[in-house]
Design a protein around this motif. Structure first.
Motif, PDB file in Angstrom:
ATOM      1  N   LEU A 196       3.434   3.875  10.401  1.00 29.32           N
ATOM      2  CA  LEU A 196       3.313   2.426  10.257  1.00 29.32           C
ATOM      3  C   LEU A 196       3.224   1.981   8.798  1.00 29.32           C
ATOM      4  O   LEU A 196       3.603   0.865   8.461  1.00 29.32           O
ATOM      5  CB  LEU A 196       2.077   1.927  11.018  1.00 29.32           C
ATOM      6  N   GLY A 197       2.689   2.846   7.929  1.00 29.45           N
ATOM      7  CA  GLY A 197       2.562   2.479   6.525  1.00 29.45           C
ATOM      8  C   GLY A 197       1.635   1.298   6.305  1.00 29.45           C
ATOM      9  O   GLY A 197       1.936   0.379   5.540  1.00 29.45           O
ATOM     10  N   ASN A 198       0.485   1.291   6.967  1.00 29.80           N
ATOM     11  CA  ASN A 198      -0.458   0.184   6.817  1.00 29.80           C
ATOM     12  C   ASN A 198      -1.075   0.162   5.424  1.00 29.80           C
ATOM     13  O   ASN A 198      -1.403   1.198   4.857  1.00 29.80           O
ATOM     14  CB  ASN A 198      -1.581   0.305   7.856  1.00 29.80           C
ATOM     15  N   ILE A 199      -1.254  -1.026   4.889  1.00 31.28           N
ATOM     16  CA  ILE A 199      -1.888  -1.196   3.589  1.00 31.28           C
ATOM     17  C   ILE A 199      -3.256  -1.831   3.806  1.00 31.28           C
ATOM     18  O   ILE A 199      -3.378  -2.878   4.440  1.00 31.28           O
ATOM     19  CB  ILE A 199      -1.031  -2.077   2.657  1.00 31.28           C
ATOM     20  N   TRP A 200      -4.283  -1.170   3.252  1.00 32.34           N
ATOM     21  CA  TRP A 200      -5.656  -1.616   3.426  1.00 32.34           C
ATOM     22  C   TRP A 200      -6.283  -1.958   2.084  1.00 32.34           C
ATOM     23  O   TRP A 200      -5.971  -1.352   1.062  1.00 32.34           O
ATOM     24  CB  TRP A 200      -6.493  -0.512   4.080  1.00 32.34           C
ATOM     25  N   ILE A 201      -7.180  -2.933   2.107  1.00 36.75           N
ATOM     26  CA  ILE A 201      -7.988  -3.276   0.942  1.00 36.75           C
ATOM     27  C   ILE A 201      -9.439  -2.900   1.250  1.00 36.75           C
ATOM     28  O   ILE A 201      -9.977  -3.292   2.288  1.00 36.75           O
ATOM     29  CB  ILE A 201      -7.917  -4.783   0.616  1.00 36.75           C
ATOM     30  N   TYR A 202     -10.044  -2.126   0.345  1.00 35.65           N
ATOM     31  CA  TYR A 202     -11.446  -1.750   0.509  1.00 35.65           C
ATOM     32  C   TYR A 202     -12.275  -2.423  -0.579  1.00 35.65           C
ATOM     33  O   TYR A 202     -12.044  -2.205  -1.777  1.00 35.65           O
ATOM     34  CB  TYR A 202     -11.617  -0.239   0.435  1.00 35.65           C
ATOM     35  N   LYS A 203     -13.237  -3.236  -0.162  1.00 37.24           N
ATOM     36  CA  LYS A 203     -14.159  -3.884  -1.095  1.00 37.24           C
ATOM     37  C   LYS A 203     -15.434  -3.049  -1.153  1.00 37.24           C
ATOM     38  O   LYS A 203     -16.112  -2.887  -0.139  1.00 37.24           O
ATOM     39  CB  LYS A 203     -14.489  -5.302  -0.624  1.00 37.24           C
ATOM     40  N   PRO A 204     -15.781  -2.506  -2.334  1.00 32.68           N
ATOM     41  CA  PRO A 204     -17.001  -1.689  -2.428  1.00 32.68           C
ATOM     42  C   PRO A 204     -18.246  -2.479  -2.042  1.00 32.68           C
ATOM     43  O   PRO A 204     -18.272  -3.717  -2.098  1.00 32.68           O
ATOM     44  CB  PRO A 204     -17.039  -1.296  -3.906  1.00 32.68           C
ATOM     45  N   VAL A 205     -19.264  -1.756  -1.632  1.00 29.76           N
ATOM     46  CA  VAL A 205     -20.534  -2.374  -1.254  1.00 29.76           C
ATOM     47  C   VAL A 205     -21.045  -3.226  -2.422  1.00 29.76           C
ATOM     48  O   VAL A 205     -21.040  -2.780  -3.574  1.00 29.76           O
ATOM     49  CB  VAL A 205     -21.573  -1.284  -0.897  1.00 29.76           C
ATOM     50  N   GLY A 206     -21.459  -4.465  -2.102  1.00 35.67           N
ATOM     51  CA  GLY A 206     -21.930  -5.395  -3.136  1.00 35.67           C
ATOM     52  C   GLY A 206     -20.798  -6.168  -3.798  1.00 35.67           C
ATOM     53  O   GLY A 206     -21.030  -6.834  -4.806  1.00 35.67           O
ATOM     54  N   TRP A 207     -19.598  -6.105  -3.218  1.00 36.78           N
ATOM     55  CA  TRP A 207     -18.430  -6.763  -3.820  1.00 36.78           C
ATOM     56  C   TRP A 207     -18.654  -8.267  -3.946  1.00 36.78           C
ATOM     57  O   TRP A 207     -19.180  -8.933  -3.042  1.00 36.78           O
ATOM     58  CB  TRP A 207     -17.200  -6.509  -2.960  1.00 36.78           C
ATOM     59  N   VAL A 208     -18.257  -8.822  -5.102  1.00 33.63           N
ATOM     60  CA  VAL A 208     -18.273 -10.262  -5.353  1.00 33.63           C
ATOM     61  C   VAL A 208     -16.885 -10.640  -5.850  1.00 33.63           C
ATOM     62  O   VAL A 208     -16.330  -9.984  -6.731  1.00 33.63           O
ATOM     63  CB  VAL A 208     -19.336 -10.641  -6.410  1.00 33.63           C
ATOM     64  N   ASN A 209     -16.327 -11.692  -5.295  1.00 30.39           N
ATOM     65  CA  ASN A 209     -14.977 -12.127  -5.673  1.00 30.39           C
ATOM     66  C   ASN A 209     -14.908 -12.363  -7.184  1.00 30.39           C
ATOM     67  O   ASN A 209     -15.576 -13.233  -7.724  1.00 30.39           O
ATOM     68  CB  ASN A 209     -14.620 -13.410  -4.929  1.00 30.39           C
TER      69      ASN A 209
END
Length: 210
Positions: A196-209
């Motif tokens: 499928l070639g899925n693309i994922w975004i992982y936000k580390p713990v405590g992530w702030v935009n």
């Protein structure tokens, strides 16, 4: 069976190129510097380190610019290997590392084969000054080196489990370099599922935009 990692050193683009035994005759660590963007003739290759204690097989790597370390993944017996970039040259041998996990979970998973390092992705988190290891499912481990180069004092810790959708763990022949830290997002991007070639975004713990 090689890997490459990028670094910005004094405003110049640097690529560190490393190989492992079993897939190449060039087993050492090399530094490629792009000195002037418009003049490739000024680019340089240097020997940064010598393959000495490393492991064979597929690998992936990252650079810690703060501690000046080039770190790559190994196998269950020797999970990680590093070169000290502050002492480059023919006398700079790689060093094996077995990090401490306060929970004891990581070494157990390695020994049982439930985590196979050659299939994982690995890159440096420049915001938190540690490496992130991802093997294609919902688990991410953070590897933290000691303040100064040493085989002792490394720790690894699994991060909090995500509450939303997670990857299914299907990585085919491996993630390899398809797991990268994106500074302007302060997040990791990973490619997963060999059909499928899925693309994922992982936000580390405590992530702030950012």
């Amino acid at each position: 069976n090689g890997c490459a990692a990028y670094a910005d050193e004094n405003g110049k683009d640097v690529a560190y190129l490393g190989a492992t035994s079993g897939g190449s005759t060039q087993l050492n660590l090399y530094k490629y510097t792009a000195s002037v963007l418009g003049n490739p003739s000024l680019d340089t290759f240097e020997l940064a380190g010598v393959f000495w204690n490393g492991t064979g097989g597929a690998t992936v790597c990252g650079v810690d610019p703060l501690r000046k370390l080039f770190v790559r993944t190994g196998n269950a017996a020797a999970p990680f290997v590093y070169w000290d970039l502050s002492t480059p040259g023919s006398g700079n041998h790689d060093v094996r590392v077995t990090p401490t996990d306060p929970s004891g979970e990581f070494p157990t998973l390695l020994a049982s084969g439930n985590v196979t390092l050659p299939n994982c992705g690995f890159d440096f988190d420049a915001r938190r000054n540690r490496f992130a290891l991802w093997c294609g499912d919902g688990r991410v481990w953070m590897l933290t080196p000691p303040a100064t180069a040493s085989p002792l004092g490394w720790t690894i810790q699994k991060q909090r489990a995500p509450t939303r959708a997670i990857p299914n763990g299907d990585v085919g022949t491996g993630i390899f370099g398809k797991w990268k830290y994106i500074p302007n997002l302060d997040a990791f991007i990973g490619l997963q599922d060999y059909t499928l070639g899925n693309i994922w975004i992982y936000k580390p713990v405590g992530w702030v935009n950012p």
